[in-house]
Design a protein around this motif. Structure first.
Motif, PDB file in Angstrom:
ATOM      1  N   CYS A  15       0.995  -0.490  -0.079  1.00 21.94           N
ATOM      2  CA  CYS A  15      -0.067  -0.172   0.029  1.00 21.94           C
ATOM      3  C   CYS A  15       1.284   1.591   0.249  1.00 21.94           C
ATOM      4  CB  CYS A  15      -0.968  -0.016   1.441  1.00 21.94           C
ATOM      5  SG  CYS A  15      -1.934   1.439   1.157  1.00 21.94           S
ATOM      6  N   CYS A  36       0.267   2.883   3.266  1.00 23.05           N
ATOM      7  CA  CYS A  36       0.655   2.224   4.971  1.00 23.05           C
ATOM      8  C   CYS A  36       1.203   1.347   4.983  1.00 23.05           C
ATOM      9  CB  CYS A  36      -0.306   1.964   5.894  1.00 23.05           C
ATOM     10  SG  CYS A  36      -1.038   0.729   4.838  1.00 23.05           S
ATOM     11  N   CYS A  41      -4.432  -0.074   0.632  1.00 23.62           N
ATOM     12  CA  CYS A  41      -5.290  -1.169   0.849  1.00 23.62           C
ATOM     13  C   CYS A  41      -6.380  -1.532   1.379  1.00 23.62           C
ATOM     14  CB  CYS A  41      -4.047  -1.637   2.208  1.00 23.62           C
ATOM     15  SG  CYS A  41      -4.471  -0.721   3.761  1.00 23.62           S
ATOM     16  N   CYS A  61      -6.892   1.336   4.400  1.00 22.01           N
ATOM     17  CA  CYS A  61      -6.947   3.139   3.642  1.00 22.01           C
ATOM     18  C   CYS A  61      -8.140   3.102   2.972  1.00 22.01           C
ATOM     19  CB  CYS A  61      -5.651   3.023   2.998  1.00 22.01           C
ATOM     20  SG  CYS A  61      -4.224   3.111   4.211  1.00 22.01           S
TER      21      CYS A  61
HETATM   22 ZN    ZN Z   1      -2.641   0.526   3.708  1.00 21.92          ZN
END
Ligand code: ZN
Length: 207
Positions: free
Chosen positions: A57, A60, A69, A72
């Motif tokens: 991702c 994050c 992801c 998020c």
């Molecule tokens: Zn993420």
């Protein structure tokens, strides 16, 4: 007796994995030898797709299927709470506790003995997220440090908290906490049961 090359090659591959010694590597290899070809191919394909089917991702650094992801992407997550963990496996463990904030995955901990410095893990990216954080209500961002209670995990948590304060983020901008209660010293968070881990998150202390 000469052991066929394809067998020794697989034994060596298994042996390169963490926690697998020569005996286990042999056992697994000979176990797979009994599999029908079709089942082996499914197994092999799962291995091949592990990397090609996943992405880190961009926000994050968790493992997902797209650029960002599913955590998020989820609008219902608490945006001013970020739990910092060492590996994507820890995200799975924390998710089971019902945690509703966001994550930041470091992909390792600072470990000078194995030449892993702060540059080798995603600390800069965490700092960039903190710098870019804006809350429409003016609320502080809470950073929950959830690295393991090993020496490396502790010193990584210390390093990050010091870096955040040294960069000039005070209590009003960034609230720091560290998970504590319930986790055995030296215990890995990925092995903690859900109740222990959720208590450790609830009982986090200011850091
Ligand atoms: Zn993420």
């Amino acid at each position: 007796m000469k052991i066929p090359k394809s067998i020794t090659k697989l034994i060596e591959s298994f042996q390169s994995l963490p926690g697998i010694g020569p005996k286990s590597a042999q056992r697994l290899t000979f176990h797979l030898l009994h599999f029908p070809q079709e089942r082996l191919e499914r197994f092999a394909n799962a291995l091949l797709e592990l990397k090609s089917g996943t992405k880190i991702c961009t926000i994050c650094k968790n493992v997902g299927e797209g650029e960002t992801c599913s955590v998020c992407e989820d609008k219902s997550r608490i945006k001013n709470q970020i739990i910092v963990v060492a590996s994507p496996m820890d995200v799975f463990a924390v998710e089971k506790t019902g945690y509703k904030g966001l994550y930041h995955v470091l992909h390792g901990v600072i470990d000078p003995l194995n030449s892993i410095g702060p540059e080798e893990i995603y600390i800069v990216d965490l700092m960039d997220r903190i710098k870019g954080f804006e809350d429409s209500f003016g609320d502080a961002l809470e950073i929950i440090l959830a690295t393991n209670s090993s020496m490396e995990g502790e010193s990584t948590a210390m390093y990050i908290s010091k870096l955040i304060r040294d960069t000039g983020f005070g209590e009003d901008r960034v609230k720091l906490s560290r998970i504590a209660r319930g986790l055995p010293v030296g215990g890995d968070i990925e092995y903690a049961d859900e109740i222990t881990l959720s208590r450790a998150i609830e009982g986090r202390i200011d850091f």
